[in-house]
Every structure is written in C-alpha cells, then in structure tokens.
Enzyme design. Structure first.
Site, short mmCIF file in Angstrom:
data_model
loop_
_atom_site.label_atom_id
_atom_site.label_comp_id
_atom_site.label_asym_id
_atom_site.label_seq_id
_atom_site.Cartn_x
_atom_site.Cartn_y
_atom_site.Cartn_z
CG ASP A 94 -0.26 -0.09 2.49
OD1 ASP A 94 1.02 0.05 2.70
OD2 ASP A 94 -0.88 -0.32 3.30
CB SER A 95 0.30 4.73 -0.89
OG SER A 95 -0.92 4.98 -0.40
N GLY A 96 1.06 3.76 2.08
CA GLY A 96 1.17 4.48 3.38
C GLY A 96 0.28 5.58 3.52
N GLY A 97 -0.70 5.88 2.54
CA GLY A 97 -1.66 7.13 2.97
C GLY A 97 -2.71 6.78 3.91
CG PHE A 98 -5.53 3.56 6.15
CD1 PHE A 98 -7.08 3.70 6.07
CD2 PHE A 98 -5.25 2.68 7.27
CE1 PHE A 98 -7.87 3.35 7.15
CE2 PHE A 98 -6.16 2.44 8.42
CZ PHE A 98 -7.41 2.75 8.25
CG ASP A 148 -5.27 6.67 -0.80
OD1 ASP A 148 -4.21 6.39 -0.58
OD2 ASP A 148 -6.36 6.18 -0.72
CD GLN A 194 -10.13 6.69 -0.74
OE1 GLN A 194 -11.29 6.47 -0.17
NE2 GLN A 194 -9.20 6.18 -0.08
N GLY A 221 -11.55 3.46 1.49
CA GLY A 221 -12.36 4.24 2.16
C GLY A 221 -13.48 3.36 2.61
CB CYS A 309 -10.89 -26.89 9.29
SG CYS A 309 -9.17 -26.12 8.83
#
Length: 382
Positions: A94-98, A148, A194, A221, A309
C-alpha cells in the site's frame, strides 16, 4: 509491456461474479483472492514456507511502516522485499496513505503532500505522491498503490469532494513519476477510488482515475466504520465504473461474509488484518461460526477447532490444548490459531472460485451463511 495482466476466465451466471487470473512478475494469481497482511515484511507468527503451504498466492506489506523500520533503502540494498523476507511469490504494497491519515492528530495536509509526526518517536516526516513511489520502488513490490487521502466516516460531502480531487491530482503525479522512473514495466501501480458513501463522488473519482489508464484499481475508504449495507451499496455503485479488463481490489476487507458479498459485486482482490489479529486474541473462524478458544467451556473439549477443516492445527490439536496455550501465554497458541484462520479464508476463496466456475455462487453463499450463523439478508458484522 505491462507489469501485470488480468485474464478473465468466467462470469458466474447466478451472480455476475468473475473468475480470473492475474499475471505478475512473481507468478500468476487465481482470482478472486484474499491476501494475508504482512505489515512489517512478515505475516505475524507465520513463516513464508507456511504461507505457501496453506495456499497464499500473494501477500501485502506496508509502505509507511517499512519506510520507518528498517528503512526502504535497507530493503533495496537487501535486493528488494522478496529477497529480504524470503518470499518468492507476488507482493502488494500500500502507499502509506491510510497510516498517515490515521494519525489525524499529528499531520497536516497540503497540496505538496503530508507533514506528520512518526508514531514511533514523534520525529517530523513528510510524504508526497512521488515519495510514496520512491519507497515502493525500493521495496520492489509487484503491485504498488497510489498515494491517496482516506476520508473518515462520516464526513461532509464538500470535504470528501475536495479530498478526492486532491487524491486525483496526487494519483496523476505519482503515475507520472512512476512512468518516468521506468519501473512501470516491472511494477504495476493501481489508482485508488475514494468518495466516502457518496455515489456521485465515487463515480467522479472512478472516472478520473480510469482516464489515466492504471493497470488496476483499488476501492478505498470502505470498512472504516460504516455499516456493511452502506459498503455493499457503494460497491454496487462503484464497480460498474471500473474497466472489465483490469483487476479490482477492495482494501481492508476480510470477514467471510464481506468477502463473499464483495465477490458477488465484482471484486477480485481483498486484504485485511482481521484473521491474524483476532487469532492472537484466541478467536477463530470455523464452518460453524466463531470459536473463542480462551473460553472456559473449552477446557475439556478434546475436539478440533473445526471438524470440517483439514489444516495442520485442526488435524493435530484440540480446543482444550489451544485454550491451555492461551491461558499460559504460550506463543504456539498464537501460531496455531493464526495458521487456522488464514487457511480458513484461503480455502473459503478457493471454494468461492469453484462456485463461480460451476455457476452456483449464490447457492454456496446461502449454504455458507446458514452454517456460519449469518442471516443471508442482513448479516451481522463479524
């Protein structure tokens, strides 16, 4: 030459869900797929060999956290994230934005990027769209995310509108920087749609990003506090605006019901810390619903977590033993429950792919929800 290529295999006649393959520099991924999260270049308690054994086709790592520790330059010097963590299959970052925007009390947004303070030591940092690309270039992931802003929920329409327009400008800057670096031939960059819960803003965001012709698109988002019916509505209104020949990735979603509902609405890729995080608290996913192995009721329960399982944990250990491990703070307990939860979700997605192939995904959903203890029409949050 494209870094990745999406191949559509089949559309389910019952639901419209799609089966596909995503070809990447480090291997081909069968979609729809769930991606285990390895925030700090490790899926907590699991070895890469174990992840491969249970069918993990791709994992996710975190740009922000790896930038701070050990430093993206160190990862690059090691030969990239694949060599650094000994994982030879695809990786998404991911971009680090969150993470930056979750530090709402210690960041300042401007057109150039975001000023913020490290959650580790309070030091001043700055991250821009171009900087997020450079970090991910160092990491060497197969799939990168645009930088973002993730608006909070709830948020006013005007705030979200201003936010997506800035995110679009940042996406264009990041894409230009990425192409100029020459890395677009070996690393794919996704745009992130977004728009909060606003249909018009989701449509605007998607239209703007699609015009830039990214190799794939993320839907961000969501799963940030809104009720699930809102998330499903937003997906129904957003996915039709995305290209059919590109992969679609719903960020941060990992409960069994949301995975199935997301696939039905046309999503190909998912990730979430949910299965590993709850496992470390003694909560497991089974075909009959949740089992919290720390409860006293399992003190003398010498049956496996899930009779249906066949994972390593269920083949070899009982609820009573797992409870004992948790009550005595033994690390093995965390490993065994994590192993089981990831296996459960990866097997669920394998079954979902089979259901799409056989045109009976809605029948599968109804049977799974009934067994899991979920209301088909109004499922509870996991």
């Amino acid at each position: 030459m494209m870094a990745i290529r999406y191949e559509h295999i089949k559309t389910c006649k019952q639901t419209g869900a799609r089966l596909g393959r995503l070809h990447t520099p480090h291997g081909t991924i069968d979609t729809p797929i769930f991606m285990p999260v390895g925030t700090l270049a490790t899926v907590k308690t699991m070895t890469p060999e174990e992840l491969a054994d249970i069918g993990s086709q791709i994992i996710l790592s975190n740009t922000y956290h790896l930038w701070l520790r050990p430093g993206s330059d160190i990862v690059a010097e090691a030969g990239g994230l694949h060599k650094f963590m000994n994982w030879d299959r695809p990786i998404l970052t991911d971009s680090g934005g969150f993470q930056v925007f979750s530090l709402s009390d210690r960041r300042q947004i401007e057109e150039a990027g975001v000023h913020f303070r490290s959650h580790l030591d309070g030091s001043k940092l700055f991250l821009s769209p171009e900087g997020a690309m450079d970090i991910q270039h160092d990491l060497g992931s197969d799939i990168m995310m645009s930088f973002d802003e993730c608006p909070p929920h709830p948020a006013e329409h005007k705030y979200v509108k201003d936010s997506i327009e800035r995110t679009t400008r940042w996406a264009e800057r990041g894409l230009d920087h990425h192409i100029k670096s020459g890395r677009d031939k070996t690393q794919a960059l996704f745009g992130i749609v977004q728009g909060g819960e606003y249909s018009d803003l989701r449509a605007q965001s998607a239209k703007d990003l699609v015009s830039m012709d990214f190799p794939g698109y993320s839907i961000g988002g969501l799963s940030v506090g809104e009720p699930k019916p809102i998330m499903y509505r937003v997906l129904e209104e957003t996915v039709p605006h995305l290209p059919e020949d590109k992969p679609r990735y719903l960020m941060g979603v990992g409960s069994p019901d949301a995975l199935i509902e997301g696939v039905i609405r046309g999503v190909d890729m998912f990730d979430c810390v949910l299965p590993t995080r709850i496992a470390r608290n003694g909560t497991t996913m089974t075909s009959k619903g949740r089992v919290v192995v720390k409860k006293k009721m399992y003190e003398r329960d010498f049956t496996p977590l899930d009779e249906q399982c066949d994972c390593y944990t269920c083949r070899n250990y009982t609820k009573a033993y797992l409870r004992h491990l948790f009550k005595t703070d033994e690390i093995l307990g965390l490993r065994l429950t994590t192993y089981h939860n990831l296996y459960f979700l990866l097997k669920l997605m394998e079954d979902v792919r089979s259901a799409i192939l056989n045109d009976n995904l809605m029948d599968f959903k109804e049977a799974f929800f009934e067994s899991y203890g979920l209301n088909v029409e109004n499922p509870k949050n996991f």
